[in-house]
Every structure is written in structure tokens, then in C-alpha cells.
Design a protein around this motif. Structure first.
Motif, PDB file in Angstrom:
ATOM      1  N   TYR A  24      49.995 -28.359  35.257  1.00  0.00           N
ATOM      2  CA  TYR A  24      50.997 -29.274  35.819  1.00  0.00           C
ATOM      3  C   TYR A  24      50.350 -30.622  36.143  1.00  0.00           C
ATOM      4  CZ  TYR A  24      55.218 -30.664  38.316  1.00  0.00           C
ATOM      5  OH  TYR A  24      56.354 -31.316  38.698  1.00  0.00           O
ATOM      6  N   ILE A 108      64.335 -23.849  23.378  1.00  0.00           N
ATOM      7  CA  ILE A 108      64.237 -25.087  22.591  1.00  0.00           C
ATOM      8  C   ILE A 108      64.358 -24.747  21.108  1.00  0.00           C
ATOM      9  CG2 ILE A 108      62.750 -27.038  22.054  1.00  0.00           C
ATOM     10  CD1 ILE A 108      61.431 -26.635  24.776  1.00  0.00           C
ATOM     11  N   PHE A 221      60.399 -35.817  15.454  1.00  0.00           N
ATOM     12  CA  PHE A 221      60.883 -34.521  15.962  1.00  0.00           C
ATOM     13  C   PHE A 221      59.717 -33.705  16.534  1.00  0.00           C
ATOM     14  CE2 PHE A 221      65.224 -32.832  15.398  1.00  0.00           C
ATOM     15  CZ  PHE A 221      65.868 -33.987  14.989  1.00  0.00           C
ATOM     16  N   PHE A 224      58.862 -35.094  19.794  1.00  0.00           N
ATOM     17  CA  PHE A 224      59.949 -34.780  20.738  1.00  0.00           C
ATOM     18  C   PHE A 224      59.821 -33.318  21.179  1.00  0.00           C
ATOM     19  CE2 PHE A 224      63.966 -35.247  22.735  1.00  0.00           C
ATOM     20  CZ  PHE A 224      64.602 -34.021  22.581  1.00  0.00           C
ATOM     21  N   TRP A 227      57.077 -32.929  23.686  1.00  0.00           N
ATOM     22  CA  TRP A 227      57.480 -33.516  24.974  1.00  0.00           C
ATOM     23  C   TRP A 227      58.409 -32.552  25.724  1.00  0.00           C
ATOM     24  CZ3 TRP A 227      61.959 -37.425  25.617  1.00  0.00           C
ATOM     25  CH2 TRP A 227      61.994 -37.893  26.930  1.00  0.00           C
ATOM     26  N   VAL A 228      59.432 -32.068  25.017  1.00  0.00           N
ATOM     27  CA  VAL A 228      60.427 -31.223  25.693  1.00  0.00           C
ATOM     28  C   VAL A 228      59.794 -29.891  26.090  1.00  0.00           C
ATOM     29  CG1 VAL A 228      62.539 -29.924  25.267  1.00  0.00           C
ATOM     30  CG2 VAL A 228      62.387 -32.308  24.586  1.00  0.00           C
ATOM     31  N   LEU A 231      57.957 -30.463  29.216  1.00  0.00           N
ATOM     32  CA  LEU A 231      58.913 -30.636  30.323  1.00  0.00           C
ATOM     33  C   LEU A 231      59.431 -29.270  30.791  1.00  0.00           C
ATOM     34  CD1 LEU A 231      61.225 -33.692  29.442  1.00  0.00           C
ATOM     35  CD2 LEU A 231      59.945 -33.292  31.556  1.00  0.00           C
ATOM     36  N   HIS A 232      59.878 -28.467  29.850  1.00  0.00           N
ATOM     37  CA  HIS A 232      60.436 -27.157  30.225  1.00  0.00           C
ATOM     38  C   HIS A 232      59.359 -26.270  30.848  1.00  0.00           C
ATOM     39  CE1 HIS A 232      64.599 -26.867  28.395  1.00  0.00           C
ATOM     40  NE2 HIS A 232      64.217 -28.078  28.064  1.00  0.00           N
ATOM     41  N   LEU A 238      57.212 -24.492  38.142  1.00  0.00           N
ATOM     42  CA  LEU A 238      57.675 -24.684  39.529  1.00  0.00           C
ATOM     43  C   LEU A 238      58.548 -23.505  39.942  1.00  0.00           C
ATOM     44  CD1 LEU A 238      58.499 -28.487  39.756  1.00  0.00           C
ATOM     45  CD2 LEU A 238      56.432 -27.256  40.401  1.00  0.00           C
ATOM     46  N   GLN A 239      59.398 -23.052  39.014  1.00  0.00           N
ATOM     47  CA  GLN A 239      60.272 -21.930  39.381  1.00  0.00           C
ATOM     48  C   GLN A 239      59.461 -20.692  39.709  1.00  0.00           C
ATOM     49  OE1 GLN A 239      62.869 -21.539  36.040  1.00  0.00           O
ATOM     50  NE2 GLN A 239      64.653 -22.168  37.166  1.00  0.00           N
TER      51      GLN A 239
ATOM     52  N   MET C  32      69.726 -33.190  22.038  1.00  0.00           N
ATOM     53  CA  MET C  32      68.358 -33.577  22.420  1.00  0.00           C
ATOM     54  C   MET C  32      68.347 -34.155  23.829  1.00  0.00           C
ATOM     55  SD  MET C  32      67.360 -35.171  18.777  1.00  0.00           S
ATOM     56  CE  MET C  32      65.586 -35.221  18.677  1.00  0.00           C
ATOM     57  N   LEU C  35      68.368 -31.321  26.129  1.00  0.00           N
ATOM     58  CA  LEU C  35      67.053 -30.670  26.210  1.00  0.00           C
ATOM     59  C   LEU C  35      66.145 -31.404  27.170  1.00  0.00           C
ATOM     60  CD1 LEU C  35      66.077 -29.609  22.579  1.00  0.00           C
ATOM     61  CD2 LEU C  35      66.448 -28.165  24.567  1.00  0.00           C
ATOM     62  N   VAL C  36      66.279 -32.737  27.225  1.00  0.00           N
ATOM     63  CA  VAL C  36      65.389 -33.498  28.117  1.00  0.00           C
ATOM     64  C   VAL C  36      65.892 -33.407  29.550  1.00  0.00           C
ATOM     65  CG1 VAL C  36      64.567 -35.806  28.649  1.00  0.00           C
ATOM     66  CG2 VAL C  36      64.712 -35.064  26.284  1.00  0.00           C
ATOM     67  N   PRO C  39      65.644 -29.752  32.337  1.00  0.00           N
ATOM     68  CA  PRO C  39      64.557 -29.444  33.296  1.00  0.00           C
ATOM     69  C   PRO C  39      64.493 -30.452  34.431  1.00  0.00           C
ATOM     70  CG  PRO C  39      63.672 -30.074  31.153  1.00  0.00           C
ATOM     71  CD  PRO C  39      65.136 -29.982  30.990  1.00  0.00           C
ATOM     72  N   ARG C  42      67.090 -29.544  36.892  1.00  0.00           N
ATOM     73  CA  ARG C  42      66.766 -28.280  37.573  1.00  0.00           C
ATOM     74  C   ARG C  42      65.701 -28.516  38.636  1.00  0.00           C
ATOM     75  NH1 ARG C  42      65.059 -24.238  33.366  1.00  0.00           N
ATOM     76  NH2 ARG C  42      67.140 -24.521  32.498  1.00  0.00           N
ATOM     77  N   MET C  46      65.913 -27.800  42.601  1.00  0.00           N
ATOM     78  CA  MET C  46      64.943 -26.988  43.360  1.00  0.00           C
ATOM     79  C   MET C  46      64.475 -27.755  44.587  1.00  0.00           C
ATOM     80  SD  MET C  46      62.084 -25.016  41.141  1.00  0.00           S
ATOM     81  CE  MET C  46      61.097 -24.447  42.498  1.00  0.00           C
TER      82      MET C  46
END
Lengths: 260, 232, 76, 247
Positions: A24, A108, A221, A224, A227-228, A231-232, A238-239, C32, C35-36, C39, C42, C46
Motif C-alpha cells: 500500500y 476486472i 489498455f 489502464f 492501474w485499475v 487501485l482495486h 483496506l477492507q 472503464m 472500474l476506476v 474502489p 468504496r 469505509m
């Protein structure tokens, strides 16, 4: 047997080492730059493909959908392998972080597969007059979507997070072994029932002026996707770690710590 | 009917003495909650350990970790001086485990179940008689009561050639007074023969030499909940 | 390499194939964006949930202290 | 050598009798197979239900699609194969469930012998109990659906080979979902995509025979899939069992 037993039952337990926390903190710095680069590439690729690439002789302008259909299809398949590899790392070296990355990669990948299917179907309408075409590539893509949904459903079915991770990692591995077989058998099945006209799989020979925007879009792509995915993964970390001290500090930064 | 128990070669003292299970600095977690940490005990041959603790204190998790069913723990568990995971295969070779679920197939008869665990016909008959299942040898286990099914599992303890290490999860549960007495006698006999027993139980067990380990003494120094309060 | 369409209108129409192309691009961009944003939203959720829990914690503790104080007062 | 009375007063000679730490007499493959077979035979309903499902659903097909023989004959092979796949899937769930619930699956996992053999024994019995009867019954249903004359023998052969692969692949799904409360649909969702190659080459065999070509190559591919599944699926299922037991 000795080496195998040792590797298979490696008792390292990374949870204590705080590797999710290291991930993180390490990614906080350069994540926005990755996002900016991805969006830039995508913007350039889109304008280039939509506006400046020449028309296709046979298909006219509808072929411009290729600039999102093909990258999405690439990412859908690559995403599955990325997910399976993370699962394998988690299973073998018991790394919690790689399980989190796998869990993040599943939705994703599923979404990108859906995008590839949708754009393929919409592209089929002007070209063959029907939305759904049982073409080999699209059928394999549909089965890939079911594989993704299976992994996501299985990972959610377990009460214990860790069991869900391991089970879906194993299913992803079994899936990767089967993907080449499925693709080959669907291609064989498609050629067997080959109606003469359908030819989506062999895109018309693409000359450079159409090819370069496609390359930029594919690169865009991939960036991208990275990146995503990060992020996820950060969101999931955190969860999962909400009980730990560093997450509470991170979330409750501005809260005055009223001493009881 | 003097039963001849010593069919197998007598093991030399060295291999018997070494068959000990040493646990040190063991910490187990379940669903993100730390159950206990710093657990220390050694189960030497000829000795017994009784693990006590409230429900949910982690007795079953400890048992599953000892038999290698659960793998997310820190600390060391060593069998014959060989730490897991290398020691696990050797330990399982000399382990007799009876868990919360009896391990008795409901579709088979008690005799077939014991045959599946490698017992001869007459050994199985005698063992079933000792656990009070005389006359039920050929009845399908699905027609037997839960208590009787449990006794079929416990009959494995009465077979000759039994593995040296017994790990039993709540063996005395659902047993009547005579059952408990018979089981305690058999455990004492096993201990005298140089075997070792690790069991969890809420009621006192009169087998000797017995070391009682209470998980409450090893509860995590700073439970995660307190950490939550400290942050508030 | 120059712009393929005379004006913006024909760029939208793409001689007949416009709707298909713009629909698929629109859906892809929307997906897309989702998708960004998912999170990010969310994480914000939180944060708020944690803050709410914090406030409840403090409120409960304050009421406990108050009750304890009143009990001791009543006991004297 | 001291002797003491035990329980009901019989003398017992007690002396150090512990045998060295040699692996417990783990039941060999044949005893595993025999026990599983006796278990399967005793649970009569597990054998009959998939067959009944197979027959009744196929009997309903002409009612739904219409009785024109010409159309039915074109669809017969595909219908029979899809229904065989579904009825194997139906009976797949109970493969490990009863052993999981009574604890014998955990005992199996504790054996020092790898889990590969017990899983293989279970799948072999499951195939004998559901796959082979399906295959033997399929010509009868072929007649009902007016299957072409050349199609009966390849249908039987492809089903015999195919259901074995289906059972093996399904065992991985069954092992993954054994610890869940209601695994039914989830098992189908995660396993269905993996059945696609078997279905394709299964129906391909019958189709090739009906079109007059030799069906050897398709059958060979089915055999190849079976060989791969027999080698790899039990390994994956064994890993899945260990994961489920940790739940």
C-alpha cells in the motif's frame, strides 16, 4: 520427496510481515502517474483510431470498433492468466498479498471480457446483420466469461476468507490448463460447422495506418489494467486489514484520539 | 482368552524415547482473531496432555494444527525432533486421530469400518466387544445411534498394533460411565506401553502421568479488540 | 495522416455506422470509468463508516463515564 | 512382563508392544475401490436417480420440440450428450459429501499415502455407477429420438469414454465445494465451462459417423482428454480436498 514436501508445506506466514502494508505504501507514490499515462495513451489512441485512421474498404467505419474490441479481448485473456499466476503464488508461498491481487483481478477481467463480447456483438450487426454470431473467437470469449464468473462465485462462497482464496486460486489454475484446450476445440468445432461467409477471426489484412492506433490502444489498455488492478488491490487491502493499527490510523487521520 | 498383544517386534528404547511431540511458541489465528500465542508443551512417550479451554478458545484449531490440517500458524511443532513440515509426514505415520466427526462411514458396518483401518477380523470383534458393541458388529452404522457410532471410532483404540501417538478431540463426549471407565483404562494401558495421548476434554480424566494445558493461560497478551480501543 | 471526415456532423454519422461505433465506445468508457471509481468510492465509504464507529465509541464511553460517576455519587 | 486385568477381568499380557513408526497399513487401492463399490451399491438411490433424470428429460424433449422425426434425428446426438453431461453433474455433488460429513475424508487426508489413489478409486466407482449405465442406456434413447442408424455404436463408445472424463473433471468441482452448505448450483457454474471440450468431441464423434466419415479421430481425442484428466484431475481434487478440510 523431501524438497517437494518442504516447498509444498512452506510454513512462511507473510501476514505477520505486513507485506500488504508495504504494498500500500509503496504504490501510493507513483499510482497517479500510472493512471495519467494510461489515460493519455487511451485518449491519443481513441482520437487517432476514430478520427484519423482511414476507412476500411469493405466494412466502412464500423471496423473502428476494433480499437476497443481487440485490446479488451487481449486483456480478458491476459487478465485470466495474471489472476491464476497470483493464485498460484499465494497457494505455493502462502502470500496473502497475492491472494488479494487475485481477488481484485477477477472482477476486472470479467468486466473486460463482457466489454469484448458486447463490442464484438455490436460490431457483428453492421457486418452480418445479426448481433450474436457463433463465431469461434466470440464463443471462446463467452466461455472465458463463465470461467471468470465461476472463480468469482467460488471465492465468495466460503465463510473463511482464506479458504475462499485458496479454492478460487486452485480453480483459476485448473481453468488456465483448460483454456488452450477449450480454444482449440472451439476453433475445431467452428471450422466443422463453418458457414461460408463468417470470417471475423481473420481481420482484414491491416495496413500500417490502421495498425499503429491499435498498438497504442493495446498499450493504453495494458497500462489502464495495471492501474485499475492496483487501485482495486489497495481497496481490498483496506477492507481485509481494517482491524490492524496502520489502517485505522490511515482512515481515522483527522479523528481526535480522545483518551478514555 | 489371553490375547497375545506383542505380535510386532519390540522397538528399541531409543526409537520409543524419541517419539515426542514438542510445541513451542505456537500462535494460531482463526478468521483474523488471534486465539492463543506462545503455547509451550512437550508430549513425551508414556505421558498424556489434556488441553482445556472455554468453547471457542481454540482447542479444535490447536488439534487441527497439530495434525497438519491447518497451516496458518507461527511457532514450531516438532515430532521426533523434526520440525513441521518435514516432521509432519513422520508424525502422521504414527498418529491415530479421532476428531469431532467420528470418521466412521455410515454406509459400512462396524466390522467393515475397522477392517478399513487395517484391523484383522478377530481383533476387530474383540475391540467392538470391549467398547460395548457386542452383537452390533454387522449392523450398518447408519442404523446405530450417534453414541454407538462414536464407540465404533473409539474401538480403534482397542486394536493391537495401535500407532504410538493418539490425538483425540473430546473422546469422552457422549459416553456413559462404563464407557468412560473402559476408555481411561485403555489409555492408561497405552501410556504404560510407551505411547502418548493428547486429548481435549471438559471433564477431568484420571489417567497418569497427565499434564493439563489451559489455553486461557496463553491468550494473546494484547487482544486485537483492546488494540482497537487503544486507537480510539 | 489527416482528419478523415469533412466536418463534425459527418464524424458523428460516420456514414451510417455512427450509432454502432459510438454506442460501443460509450459503453466501454462508462465501464472503464466505473472500474476506476468503484474502489475510490468504496474507500470513502469505509472512511465514513470508521468515523461513525469512532463517534459512537466515544459517545458510548462518555455515557459510561457519566453513568459510573452518577453511580458513585449515588453510592456515597 | 506384568499382566493385569482389564475391564471384564480377562488377563492381558502387557509389555512394550509399540511398533516402530512405520506407516499405518494404509488401505491399498483395491481395498479402497472395493469399499467404495460396496458403499455405492448400498446407496441404491444414487445410482437410479441420474438414470431416471436422463430418461425422463429426454422423453420430454420431443414433447417440447415437436415429434417430426427428421428434425429429431438431427438433434438426437446433441440432446443425448447434453443430458448425459447434466445427469453426471447431478450425481457429482454427492461424491465426497457423505465422507466429508462423517469425518472419513479427514482420515483419508491424514494417511501418509497420497490422496491421489482414494480420489481415483471414488471417481472410478462413480463412473461405473453412473457413466456406464448412461452409456448402455443411450441406444434406447437414440431410438426414441430417431437417431440415424450409423450413430448408435459411436454414441455408446463416445459416452463411455466421455463420462469418465466428465466424472474426473467434476470431481475437482465436487472437492472444491464439499465444505459448502448448498454447493449444487455453484458446482455446475464452476465445472460447466471445463466440460466444453468433452461435449464438443463427444457430439463430434456421433456427427462424423452420421455424416458417413470415420469417427476414429474424434474418439481418439476423447481418449486423449480422458488420459489427461485421469492424470491431472485427481491431483487437483486432492489439493482441493485439503483446502476444503481447512475450512
Amino acid at each position: 520427496m523431501e524438497k517437494w514436501a518442504n516447498m509444498k508445506l512452506s510454513w512462511q506466514w507473510f501476514h505477520r510481515l505486513g507485506s500488504p502494508r508495504w504494498f500500500y505504501q509503496k504504490t501510493s507514490a507513483w499510482l497517479p502517474w500510472l493512471g495519467a499515462a494510461a489515460l493519455l495513451l487511451l485518449a491519443v489512441g481513441c482520437t487517432w483510431g476514430l478520427g484519423f485512421a482511414p476507412q476500411d474498404a469493405k466494412q466502412g467505419n464500423s471496423y473502428r470498433i476494433i480499437y476497443i474490441h481487440v485490446p479488451a479481448a487481449f486483456l480478458a485473456l491476459a487478465g485470466y492468466y495474471i489472476m491464476a499466476i497470483c493464485g498460484a503464488i499465494g497457494l505455493i508461498w502462502k502470500m496473502k498479498l497475492s491472494f488479494v491481487v487475485m481477488r481484485a483481478a477477477a472482477p476486472i477481467g470479467a468486466v473486460l471480457t463482457f466489454v469484448a463480447l458486447l463490442t464484438g456483438a455490436v460490431w457483428g450487426k453492421p457486418t452480418w446483420g445479426t448481433y450474436w454470431v457463433w463465431d469461434a473467437r466470440i464463443t471462446s470469449m463467452l466461455i472465458l466469461l463463465f470461467l471468470y464468473l465461476g472463480v468469482m462465485a467460488l471465492s465468495g462462497a466460503f465463510s473463511r476468507e482464506l479458504s475462499g482464496d485458496k479454492a478460487s486460486a486452485l480453480l483459476a489454475l485448473v481453468g488456465t490448463v483448460n483454456i488452450p484446450i477449450i480454444y482449440k476445440s472451439v476453433d475445431w468445432w467452428f471450422t466443422l460447422h463453418q458457414p461460408a461467409t463468417l470470417k471475423l477471426t481473420q481481420a482484414s489484412t491491416i495496413d500500417p495506418s490502421m495498425f499503429y492506433p491499435l498498438i497504442t490502444m493495446i498499450a493504453g489498455f495494458y497500462l489502464f489494467y495495471a492501474w485499475v488492478l492496483i487501485l482495486h488491490t489497495r481497496g481490498l487491502i483496506l477492507q481485509r486489514e481494517w482491524r490492524t493499527q496502520w489502517v485505522r490510523e490511515l482512515l481515522g487521520q483527522s479523528a481526535p484520539a480522545a483518551k478514555a | 482368552m489371553a490375547s497375545e498383544l506383542s505380535k510386532s517386534p519390540v522397538p528399541d528404547a531409543q526409537s520409543v524415547r524419541e517419539q515426542s511431540l514438542a510445541v513451542s511458541g505456537l500462535a494460531c489465528e482463526r478468521d483474523g482473531r488471534l486465539l492463543f500465542e506462545g503455547l509451550e508443551f512437550t508430549l513425551a512417550p508414556g505421558a498424556a496432555v489434556q488441553v482445556e479451554g472455554a468453547n471457542g478458545a481454540g482447542k479444535s484449531t490447536l488439534i487441527r494444527t497439530l495434525i497438519g490440517s491447518a497451516s496458518d500458524f507461527t511457532g514450531t511443532i516438532a515430532w521426533q525432533g523434526l520440525a513441521f513440515p518435514r516432521g509432519l509426514a513422520a508424525m502422521r505415520a504414527s498418529l491415530l486421530y479421532i476428531g469431532h466427526y467420528a470418521g466412521v462411514r455410515r454406509g459400512l458396518t462396524p466390522l467393515e469400518n475397522l477392517a478399513w483401518y487395517g484391523a484383522g477380523q478377530d481383533d476387530a470383534m474383540r475391540a467392538l466387544e470391549l467398547v460395548g458393541l457386542y452383537g452390533f458388529e454387522d449392523v450398518l452404522c447408519q442404523q446405530l445411534s450417534a453414541g454407538q457410532n462414536r464407540r465404533v471410532a473409539l474401538a480403534r483404540l482397542y486394536l493391537p498394533d495401535s500407532p504410538p501417538l493418539w490425538i483425540l478431540d473430546e473422546p469422552l463426549a457422549a459416553l456413559d460411565v462404563t464407557g468412560v471407565a473402559g476408555l481411561e483404562t485403555q489409555m492408561n494401558c497405552h501410556l504404560r506401553r510407551g505411547g502418548s495421548v493428547l486429548l481435549t476434554s471438559h471433564q477431568p480424566v484420571n489417567i497418569a502421568p497427565l499434564q493439563r494445558v489451559n489455553l486461557a493461560d496463553f491468550s494473546p497478551r494484547m487482544a486485537v479488540e483492546e488494540e482497537l480501543h487503544r486507537a480510539v | 495522416m489527416q482528419f478523415q471526415f469533412e466536418n463534425f456532423a459527418s464524424f458523428l454519422a460516420m456514414n451510417g455506422h455512427g450509432p454502432y461505433v459510438w454506442f460501443s465506445y460509450g459503453v466501454t468508457i462508462a465501464v472503464m470509468a466505473a472500474l476506476v471509481l468503484v474502489p475510490v468510492l468504496r474507500q470513502r465509504q469505509m472512511r465514513e463508516a470508521f468515523r461513525r464507529q469512532l463517534r459512537q465509541e466515544q459517545a458510548r464511553r462518555r455515557s459510561e463515564i457519566a453513568r459510573a460517576a452518577s453511580e458513585t455519587a449515588a453510592a456515597d | 512382563m506384568q499382566s493385569e486385568s482389564v475391564g471384564d477381568g480377562r488377563k492381558r499380557i502387557a509389555e512394550p508392544v509399540l511398533r516402530p513408526a512405520v506407516p499405518a497399513a494404509a488401505p491399498g487401492f483395491f481395498t479402497l475401490f472395493r469399499t467404495e463399490l460396496t458403499l455405492a451399491v448400498r446407496r441404491r438411490s444414487d445410482i437410479v436417480n441420474p438414470l431416471l433424470f436422463f430418461v425422463t428429460v429426454l422423453a420430454l424433449m420431443p414433447i417440447g420440440i415437436g415429434p417430426e422425426p427428421e428434425m429429431l434425428s438431427r438433434m438426437a446426438a446433441g440432446l443425448i450428450w447434453v443430458m448425459a453431461l447434466l445427469s453426471t453433474l447431478l450425481s457429482q455433488e454427492s461424491l465426497f459429501r457423505s465422507d466429508y460429513e462423517d469425518g472419513s475424508l479427514e482420515q483419508l487426508a491424514l494417511q501418509s499415502q497420497p490422496l491421489y489413489f482414494p480420489v481415483l478409486a471414488k471417481v472410478l466407482v462413480h463412473w461405473l455407477v453412473t457413466g456406464v449405465p448412461l452409456a448402455v442406456l443411450s441406444p434406447l434413447l437414440g431410438m426414441m429420438l430417431n437417431l440415424g442408424q450409423a450413430g448408435y455404436w459411436p454414441l455408446l463408445l463416445s459416452l463411455v469414454l466421455g463420462t469418465a472424463s466428465l466424472s474426473l473433471i467434476g470431481a475437482v468441482g465436487a472437492a472444491l465445494t464439499v465444505a459448502l452448505r448448498r454447493p449444487g448450483l455453484l458446482l455446475a457454474l464452476i465445472i460447466m465451462p471445463l466440460y466444453v471440450p468433452v461435449l464438443i468431441f463427444g457430439t463430434g464423434t456421433v456427427q462424423a459417423a452420421l455424416d458417413g466419415y470415420g469417427y476414429g479421430p474424434q474418439l481418439a481425442i476423447l481418449g486423449a482428454i480422458l488420459a489427461a484428466a485421469a492424470a491431472l484431475a485427481p491431483l487437483a481434487a486432492a489439493g482441493a480436498i485439503r483446502i476444503s478440510l481447512e475450512n
